[in-house]
Every structure is written in C-alpha cells, then in structure tokens.
Design a protein around this motif. Sequence first.
Motif, PDB file in Angstrom:
ATOM      1  N   UNK A 243       7.863   7.557   8.230  1.00 30.31           N
ATOM      2  CA  UNK A 243       7.291   8.812   7.763  1.00 30.31           C
ATOM      3  C   UNK A 243       5.908   8.571   7.202  1.00 30.31           C
ATOM      4  N   UNK A 244       5.073   9.579   7.089  1.00 26.87           N
ATOM      5  CA  UNK A 244       3.733   9.406   6.505  1.00 26.87           C
ATOM      6  C   UNK A 244       3.782   8.799   5.122  1.00 26.87           C
ATOM      7  N   UNK A 245       4.744   9.135   4.317  1.00 29.99           N
ATOM      8  CA  UNK A 245       4.857   8.576   2.971  1.00 29.99           C
ATOM      9  C   UNK A 245       5.169   7.090   3.014  1.00 29.99           C
ATOM     10  N   UNK A 246       6.052   6.729   3.955  1.00 31.43           N
ATOM     11  CA  UNK A 246       6.384   5.305   4.087  1.00 31.43           C
ATOM     12  C   UNK A 246       5.176   4.495   4.554  1.00 31.43           C
ATOM     13  N   UNK A 247       4.411   5.050   5.507  1.00 30.61           N
ATOM     14  CA  UNK A 247       3.196   4.358   6.005  1.00 30.61           C
ATOM     15  C   UNK A 247       2.199   4.187   4.870  1.00 30.61           C
ATOM     16  N   UNK A 248       2.038   5.262   4.047  1.00 27.71           N
ATOM     17  CA  UNK A 248       1.106   5.189   2.919  1.00 27.71           C
ATOM     18  C   UNK A 248       1.520   4.107   1.927  1.00 27.71           C
ATOM     19  N   UNK A 249       2.815   4.053   1.648  1.00 28.70           N
ATOM     20  CA  UNK A 249       3.315   3.041   0.702  1.00 28.70           C
ATOM     21  C   UNK A 249       3.124   1.631   1.248  1.00 28.70           C
ATOM     22  N   UNK A 250       3.349   1.494   2.547  1.00 29.05           N
ATOM     23  CA  UNK A 250       3.190   0.162   3.168  1.00 29.05           C
ATOM     24  C   UNK A 250       1.742  -0.291   3.130  1.00 29.05           C
ATOM     25  N   UNK A 251       0.812   0.614   3.397  1.00 35.01           N
ATOM     26  CA  UNK A 251      -0.617   0.264   3.363  1.00 35.01           C
ATOM     27  C   UNK A 251      -1.046  -0.120   1.962  1.00 35.01           C
ATOM     28  N   UNK A 252      -0.573   0.605   0.974  1.00 36.87           N
ATOM     29  CA  UNK A 252      -0.912   0.276  -0.393  1.00 36.87           C
ATOM     30  C   UNK A 252      -0.378  -1.104  -0.760  1.00 36.87           C
ATOM     31  N   UNK A 253       0.845  -1.410  -0.316  1.00 39.91           N
ATOM     32  CA  UNK A 253       1.415  -2.745  -0.601  1.00 39.91           C
ATOM     33  C   UNK A 253       0.594  -3.844   0.053  1.00 39.91           C
ATOM     34  N   UNK A 254       0.168  -3.610   1.284  1.00 41.43           N
ATOM     35  CA  UNK A 254      -0.637  -4.618   1.992  1.00 41.43           C
ATOM     36  C   UNK A 254      -1.978  -4.800   1.297  1.00 41.43           C
ATOM     37  N   UNK A 255      -2.609  -3.737   0.850  1.00 41.24           N
ATOM     38  CA  UNK A 255      -3.886  -3.833   0.138  1.00 41.24           C
ATOM     39  C   UNK A 255      -3.727  -4.608  -1.151  1.00 41.24           C
ATOM     40  N   UNK A 257      -1.473  -6.880  -1.786  1.00 41.74           N
ATOM     41  CA  UNK A 257      -1.209  -8.289  -1.470  1.00 41.74           C
ATOM     42  C   UNK A 257      -2.514  -8.998  -1.080  1.00 41.74           C
ATOM     43  N   UNK A 258      -3.336  -8.302  -0.307  1.00 47.69           N
ATOM     44  CA  UNK A 258      -4.617  -8.886   0.137  1.00 47.69           C
ATOM     45  C   UNK A 258      -5.539  -9.099  -1.055  1.00 47.69           C
ATOM     46  N   UNK A 259      -5.492  -8.151  -1.989  1.00 37.74           N
ATOM     47  CA  UNK A 259      -6.329  -8.268  -3.168  1.00 37.74           C
ATOM     48  C   UNK A 259      -5.920  -9.476  -3.997  1.00 37.74           C
ATOM     49  N   UNK A 260      -4.612  -9.702  -4.123  1.00 38.05           N
ATOM     50  CA  UNK A 260      -4.104 -10.840  -4.866  1.00 38.05           C
ATOM     51  C   UNK A 260      -4.536 -12.167  -4.230  1.00 38.05           C
ATOM     52  N   UNK A 261      -4.448 -12.179  -2.892  1.00 38.34           N
ATOM     53  CA  UNK A 261      -4.858 -13.405  -2.181  1.00 38.34           C
ATOM     54  C   UNK A 261      -6.339 -13.670  -2.393  1.00 38.34           C
ATOM     55  N   UNK A 262      -7.149 -12.641  -2.346  1.00 34.43           N
ATOM     56  CA  UNK A 262      -8.591 -12.783  -2.530  1.00 34.43           C
ATOM     57  C   UNK A 262      -8.904 -13.271  -3.935  1.00 34.43           C
ATOM     58  N   UNK A 263      -8.209 -12.709  -4.906  1.00 39.66           N
ATOM     59  CA  UNK A 263      -8.438 -13.127  -6.286  1.00 39.66           C
ATOM     60  C   UNK A 263      -8.059 -14.592  -6.480  1.00 39.66           C
ATOM     61  N   UNK A 264      -7.066 -15.042  -5.839  1.00 42.08           N
ATOM     62  CA  UNK A 264      -6.614 -16.446  -5.959  1.00 42.08           C
ATOM     63  C   UNK A 264      -7.631 -17.377  -5.334  1.00 42.08           C
ATOM     64  N   UNK A 265      -8.129 -16.952  -4.174  1.00 41.96           N
ATOM     65  CA  UNK A 265      -9.108 -17.799  -3.507  1.00 41.96           C
ATOM     66  C   UNK A 265     -10.398 -17.908  -4.338  1.00 41.96           C
ATOM     67  N   UNK A 266     -10.799 -16.854  -4.934  1.00 37.69           N
ATOM     68  CA  UNK A 266     -11.994 -16.874  -5.766  1.00 37.69           C
ATOM     69  C   UNK A 266     -11.816 -17.775  -6.964  1.00 37.69           C
ATOM     70  N   UNK A 267     -10.643 -17.818  -7.522  1.00 37.84           N
ATOM     71  CA  UNK A 267     -10.348 -18.657  -8.667  1.00 37.84           C
ATOM     72  C   UNK A 267     -10.413 -20.125  -8.298  1.00 37.84           C
ATOM     73  N   UNK A 268      -9.928 -20.500  -7.176  1.00 34.17           N
ATOM     74  CA  UNK A 268      -9.936 -21.908  -6.736  1.00 34.17           C
ATOM     75  C   UNK A 268     -11.365 -22.357  -6.476  1.00 34.17           C
ATOM     76  N   UNK A 269     -12.172 -21.487  -5.943  1.00 31.19           N
ATOM     77  CA  UNK A 269     -13.571 -21.881  -5.705  1.00 31.19           C
ATOM     78  C   UNK A 269     -14.285 -22.215  -7.010  1.00 31.19           C
TER      79      UNK A 269
END
Length: 281
Positions: A243-255, A257-269
Amino acid sequence: MKHILLILLACVTSISFAQEEDKAQLQALKKANNYVYQGNALAKGDDFISAEMAYRKAISEQPSSVTGAYNLGNSYYEKGNYEEALYRHQQAAERATSKVEKHKAFHNIGNILMKNEKYKEAVEAYKNALRNDPTDEETRYNLAVAKKKQKEQEDKQQEENKDDKDKKDEDKDNKDQKENEDKKENQDNKDQEGDDKEDKKDKGDEDEKKEDEGKPKDEKKDKGDDEKKKEEQKPKPQPGQLSPQQIKSLLEAMNNQEQKVQEKMNAEKQKGVKIKTDKDW
C-alpha cells in the motif's frame, strides 16, 4: 213344427221375464216413492236426520231416482251443508230425463253456488236452467243478480291484484334503494379505512423522523456510517502489493538506515585509518 214350438216357448219365456222385471222395477219405484214421501214429511217437521235417511233409502231402492237425489239435496241445503247439497243436485241434473227436472236441478245448483260466492259458476247454472225453461222469471232474476255479483267480484279482484302489484313494486324499489345505500355505505367505509391507514402511515413516518432527530446516538451512528462508506470508496491494495503507506514507511526506514551508515563512515574518517603491519622478530 218342433222348431216352431221352441221359438214360441222362448218368446213366451222372454215375455214372462220381461213382465217380471217390469214388475220388480215398478215395486222398487213404488218403494222409492214411498221413502221420498216419508222424507218430505220428516223434512217439513224439521227432522232432517230422519228425512236424510228416508231419501237415502229411496236412492238405494231406485238409483236412477231423480226425486230422491233432488229432495236429499234440498235437505242438505236447509241444514247449510252446501257441499253435499251441490253433489246431490248435480246427481239429479245428470239423471233427469225431462226439461222440468233439469230446470229445477240447475236452478238449485245456481242457488248453492251463490251461497259459496262462486258467482261465475252460478251464472252458468242459471243459464242452463233457463235453457230448459226460459219462462221462469225467478231463475232470470237470480241470473241478473249473479251477473252483478260476478262483476263486483272481478272488479274487487282486479283492484286487489293492482294493490298487490303496486305493493310488490314499492317493496322492490325500497329493496333496490336499500341495496344501493348499503353498497354506497360499504364503499364509503372502505374509502374511509384507506384514508385512515394512509393518515396513520404518514403520522408514523413523521413521528419516526422526529424521534430520530432527538437521538444523538443515531446521528453518530449515521455519521459513522458515512465515514465507513467513504472508507469503502477508497482504493484497497490488491493481494501481493504494498500500500502507499507501507511504501512510505519503507522509504523512510531506508533513508534512516542510509543516514546511520553515512554518519558512521564520517566518524571513522575523523579517527584515521589503521594500517596493519608485520611483527618484528
């Protein structure tokens, strides 16, 4: 010669028998007349019972006796027994051989019929009497009276028939009028019942409407029903699709997760990269 003698003997015998028969008839007639005379004397003395017995004996002795039947009829007439008197005078009229006897019998028959108010039949009896003796003024007078009575009786009968007919017609008209009134009344009652039912139905609908206006629960229920209908009108996801709501929730979760990964990579640098070296021996 022998045959002639037999014929003569037969003739003499026949004559003898005839004479004997005539003699017997004369004796019977004489006895009958004697009984008639006896009956007449008893009737004059108002002893009608004994007179009746004497006349009956006269008829028994001489069945063809006109005088016996005629006088017996007169005896019944005097006692008011018109039915028996009519029967005996009719016998006398049938047995009568002379115009005089027939005239007297029919004249008395007319008198008896007048007593019974059978005027039409009496007219015919007097006419028969006059046919046998046209000079009898008494019979002619009785005939005129019978004719007058006959006309009065017929006029009265016609008037009664007219009254009966008018009454029947009036009864029929009243009956028809009553039936029409009953039919109209029944139809009016049916129409009134239909109007009453329609009024009750309209009043019931109006009362129900007012009752619904005073019930908030029902209004909330009606509002919920409207929202339910709107919800039902929205497109529903098919089986196997997001459903559109499920797609919206999934996209938010992916964003996230990606943000967390980016923040981790920046910290290691910022800490520096560790390099692996060989050990010194």
